[in-house]
Design an enzyme around this catalytic site. Structure first.
Site, PDB file in Angstrom:
ATOM      1  N   ASP A 193       4.511   8.815  -0.145  1.00 29.48           N
ATOM      2  CA  ASP A 193       4.146   8.246  -1.449  1.00 29.48           C
ATOM      3  C   ASP A 193       5.352   7.662  -2.182  1.00 29.48           C
ATOM      4  OD1 ASP A 193       1.438   8.726  -1.600  1.00 29.48           O
ATOM      5  OD2 ASP A 193       1.715  10.802  -2.246  1.00 29.48           O
ATOM      6  N   SER A 194       5.093   6.670  -2.998  1.00 28.44           N
ATOM      7  CA  SER A 194       6.093   6.114  -3.927  1.00 28.44           C
ATOM      8  C   SER A 194       7.356   5.653  -3.220  1.00 28.44           C
ATOM      9  CB  SER A 194       6.469   7.148  -4.999  1.00 28.44           C
ATOM     10  OG  SER A 194       5.306   7.693  -5.566  1.00 28.44           O
ATOM     11  N   ARG A 195       7.224   5.287  -1.965  1.00 28.80           N
ATOM     12  CA  ARG A 195       8.371   4.820  -1.153  1.00 28.80           C
ATOM     13  C   ARG A 195       9.434   5.915  -0.968  1.00 28.80           C
ATOM     14  NH1 ARG A 195       4.829   1.733  -0.217  1.00 28.80           N
ATOM     15  NH2 ARG A 195       4.893  -0.533  -0.411  1.00 28.80           N
ATOM     16  N   LEU A 196       9.068   7.189  -1.189  1.00 27.90           N
ATOM     17  CA  LEU A 196      10.015   8.292  -0.975  1.00 27.90           C
ATOM     18  C   LEU A 196       9.790   8.845   0.433  1.00 27.90           C
ATOM     19  CD1 LEU A 196       9.862   9.966  -4.501  1.00 27.90           C
ATOM     20  CD2 LEU A 196      11.535   8.344  -3.578  1.00 27.90           C
ATOM     21  N   ARG A 243       0.839  -1.179   0.000  1.00 29.31           N
ATOM     22  CA  ARG A 243       0.000   0.000   0.000  1.00 29.31           C
ATOM     23  C   ARG A 243       0.879   1.236   0.000  1.00 29.31           C
ATOM     24  NH1 ARG A 243      -0.692   0.820   6.204  1.00 29.31           N
ATOM     25  NH2 ARG A 243      -1.251   2.917   5.614  1.00 29.31           N
TER      26      ARG A 243
END
Ligand SMILES: Cc1cc2nc3c(=O)[nH]c(=O)nc-3n(C[C@H](O)[C@H](O)[C@H](O)COP(=O)(O)O)c2cc1C
Length: 216
Positions: A192-195, A12
């Site tokens: 978000d986006s694993r950042l 997620r």
């Protein structure tokens, strides 16, 4: 033969909160307190639970969960059995790591530092606050040792409970508190986006803290 598990599609996005350089106090304990309070207010399950990582004298890691009971004078305090597996590892190697994980807030805190025992008086003070059954349990459990059966521990518990009816249950010498003095504290906020946002506080020689943003 155990069957294979495929969990690749369980993922997620983490998008509810953020952490910026401007949110960071000079003293990391202000942020520890803020995040702990928010975890308690959000009613996450076991907001004070933390993983404690220790190592054997040979450097083999081992981890278990305990409950944080106090933050005292810049130290993380928990209680356990000094003769448990973790207790024997700590006696041989005082370097430990802690991790708090609050899924609901998409947050974790990692701590690394050295650990020492609280004084017997400090351990007595907390022990006296514990419920009767917890005090009895601490006296009769040879934590981390193999035992023959559940009945064995229940019998010991029943006998010790009777022994102290109507009396103060004294703290056993092999049970007490430890305090972790941190050298590093990392705050991790999922994004978000694993950042993700990661900020590391590192203790300097003069006792002040250096702050670095880390790559996610
Ligand atoms: C949510 C949670 C909280 C726990 N809190 C404590 C605690 O505060 N003290 C403790 O000794 N064990 C606690 N335990 C049990 C430990 O995880 C562990 O089983 C025990 O301390 C023995 O660990 P050891 O054999 O590595 O020494 C807790 C377990 C869970 C799941």
């Amino acid at each position: 033969m155990a069957k294979d598990l495929h969990l690749e599609n369980i993922r997620r996005e983490y998008s509810s909160l953020s952490l910026s350089r401007w949110d960071l106090p000079q003293d990391p304990f202000e942020l520890v307190e803020k995040w702990l309070n928010q975890a308690i207010e959000t009613q996450v399950n076991e907001p004070t639970a933390m993983l404690v990582g220790t190592a054997t004298p040979e450097g083999r890691p081992s981890i278990r969960t305990v409950l944080l009971k106090e933050v005292l004078d810049g130290q993380f305090v928990f209680y356990s059995n000094y003769e448990s597996r973790k207790g024997r590892q700590i006696a041989a190697n005082p370097h430990v790591a802690l991790t708090f994980l609050w899924h609901e807030l998409e947050r974790q805190i990692h701590v690394e530092g050295q650990i020492h025992r609280l004084s017997p008086e400090e351990s007595d003070a907390y022990f006296a606050m514990r419920p009767y059954k917890s005090r009895v349990g601490a006296r009769i459990s040879p934590q981390s040792q193999p035992i023959p059966s559940r009945e064995y521990i229940m019998m010991r518990f029943a006998a010790e409970s009777l022994r102290f009816v109507g009396q103060t249950v004294p703290r056993p010498e092999n049970w007490g508190g430890w305090a972790v003095v941190p050298e590093r504290i990392e705050f991790w906020q999922g994004r978000d986006s694993r950042l993700h946002d990661r900020f590391l506080y590192e203790r300097k020689e003069d006792g002040s803290w250096g702050i670095h943003r880390l790559a996610p």
